[in-house]
Scaffold this motif. Structure first.
Motif, PDB file in Angstrom:
ATOM      1  N   ILE A 225       0.844  -1.204   0.000  1.00 25.88           N
ATOM      2  CA  ILE A 225       0.000   0.000   0.000  1.00 25.88           C
ATOM      3  C   ILE A 225       0.879   1.253   0.000  1.00 25.88           C
ATOM      4  CG2 ILE A 225      -1.641   1.345   1.372  1.00 25.88           C
ATOM      5  CD1 ILE A 225      -2.790  -1.331   2.379  1.00 25.88           C
ATOM      6  N   ALA A 227       1.004   4.936   0.965  1.00 26.65           N
ATOM      7  CA  ALA A 227       0.292   5.891   1.830  1.00 26.65           C
ATOM      8  C   ALA A 227       0.530   7.288   1.263  1.00 26.65           C
ATOM      9  CB  ALA A 227       0.781   5.758   3.267  1.00 26.65           C
ATOM     10  N   GLU A 253      -4.759   5.142   8.371  1.00 32.37           N
ATOM     11  CA  GLU A 253      -6.096   5.130   7.741  1.00 32.37           C
ATOM     12  C   GLU A 253      -6.150   4.287   6.474  1.00 32.37           C
ATOM     13  OE1 GLU A 253      -7.879   8.972   6.832  1.00 32.37           O
ATOM     14  OE2 GLU A 253      -7.558   9.553   8.922  1.00 32.37           O
ATOM     15  N   VAL A 254      -5.067   4.288   5.687  1.00 26.75           N
ATOM     16  CA  VAL A 254      -5.114   3.548   4.411  1.00 26.75           C
ATOM     17  C   VAL A 254      -4.721   2.075   4.569  1.00 26.75           C
ATOM     18  CG1 VAL A 254      -4.792   5.548   2.918  1.00 26.75           C
ATOM     19  CG2 VAL A 254      -2.777   4.270   3.715  1.00 26.75           C
ATOM     20  N   ARG A 256      -5.123  -1.733   5.436  1.00 27.58           N
ATOM     21  CA  ARG A 256      -6.297  -2.629   5.373  1.00 27.58           C
ATOM     22  C   ARG A 256      -5.945  -3.974   6.018  1.00 27.58           C
ATOM     23  NH1 ARG A 256      -8.440   1.209   5.007  1.00 27.58           N
ATOM     24  NH2 ARG A 256      -9.463   2.273   3.290  1.00 27.58           N
TER      25      ARG A 256
END
Ligand SMILES: Cc1cc2nc3c(=O)[nH]c(=O)nc-3n(C[C@H](O)[C@H](O)[C@H](O)COP(=O)(O)OP(=O)(O)OC[C@H]3O[C@@H](n4cnc5c(N)ncnc54)[C@H](O)[C@@H]3O)c2cc1C
Length: 291
Positions: A225, A227, A253-254, A256
């Motif tokens: 991911i 960010a 927040e990003v 998962r």
């Protein structure tokens, strides 16, 4: 378990390797370090009919910097070469921090950075590092070479955009536009394990002001991911405590993460924020295990 039967070829030129891959199509696989492919074959999660071993191809074991600072890593450059690299130690803090944290010494002796990018394991450490640094992969096929940003290279878990007859010949890390800092931290259950949570941070600064930042996360989603919002929030200002706290929160927040035997999703998300904050709070990253 033994692998399914396969044909084995060890070409001596890149053209020959590409021709073999073209012939093998979807049933062919490149073999680099073999540290991901061979275990998968032994478990029969992968059963290629043709293995194209690229270890006899000359001139792919390098890692070197161009005069402008662009770093190039050949397809047969092993993890151990990067772990021991004086070049990385002096110019690439994020890569130098990550290299000793990849697997164990036996795997590092054979495995390659480019192979790790191609394997596209969400728990692969190099993908986060190269993503944070804004790197690319150079692929060569029958029609020539093309450059693919790592952000576009991985399409999902264990999937990349390479055509069946393309070989990733090089990874490229662009030159820094300022002074480089950052690092890589990895929470793992025991030494040599895959990441429960991994965070790569790459910062470029001019004086106290951040001119570019990259943050990427390992093991907390279906693929590596980026960010992006967290990194962009840092640019144009010094690395102050409020800026760091905001970036850590945006990175969490990003993420998962999923709850599993390594920890709850909540715990892993918290660890993302903690590792981002820790890395940004330092002037330069160093190899450090978080556990
Ligand atoms: C016990 C163990 C622990 C590990 N722990 C970690 C860890 O903590 N962190 C981590 O990041 N990794 C870990 N790994 C994986 C390791 O880093 C592998 O070396 C890496 O994922 C794959 O690189 P390789 O050169 O071995 O690729 P291979 O196994 O040879 O190939 C992997 C895949 O990529 C493709 N491929 C490889 N090179 C190319 C190329 N040049 N062009 C096109 N396709 C290519 C292959 O066809 C195959 O599908 C671990 C592996 C083992 C066995």
């Amino acid at each position: 378990m033994y692998p399914s039967r396969f044909r084995y070829e060890a070409p001596r030129t890149l053209d020959e390797a590409i021709t073999l891959l073209r012939y093998g199509g979807d049933y062919a696989k490149v073999l680099a370090g073999g540290q991901s492919l061979v275990p998968l074959m032994k478990l029969r999660f992968a059963s290629p009919e043709l293995i194209v071993d690229i270890n006899n191809l000359p001139g792919l074991g390098y890692h070197r910097a161009d005069p402008d600072g662009t770093l190039r890593i050949g397809a047969l450059c092993r993890h151990v070469d990067l772990e021991r690299s004086a070049l990385l130690a002096s110019t690439q803090p994020t890569m130098a921090a990550a290299a000793p944290l990849i697997a164990d010494p036996i795997v590092r002796n054979r495995g390659t950075l480019v192979g790790s990018l191609c394997h596209a394991d969400p728990q692969g450490d190099w993908a986060s590092v190269v993503l944070a640094l804004g790197g690319s992969v150079i692929a060569q096929g029958p029609g020539g070479r093309r450059t693919i940003p790592v952000a576009d290279f991985v399409t999902g878990p264990f999937q990349n955009v390479l055509e069946p007859d393309e070989i990733a010949v090089e990874a490229v890390i662009p030159a820094a536009q300022g002074v480089r800092s950052g690092g890589y931290l990895k929470l793992e259950r025991r030494v040599g394990d895959f990441a429960t949570v991994g965070v790569a941070v790459a910062v470029e600064s001019s004086g106290p002001t951040v001119t570019r930042a990259g943050i990427a996360l390992t093991g907390v989603g279906g693929s590596t991911i980026a960010a992006t919002a967290a990194a962009e929030a840092l640019v144009g200002q010094p690395l102050s405590a409020p800026a760091i706290a905001q970036a850590a929160s945006l990175a969490a927040e990003v993420a998962r993460p999923r709850t599993d035997h390594r920890g709850s999703a909540e715990y892993k998300r918290h660890m993302v924020a903690t590792l981002v904050e820790r890395l940004l709070s330092r002037s330069g990253g160093t190899a450090e295990r978080a556990a």
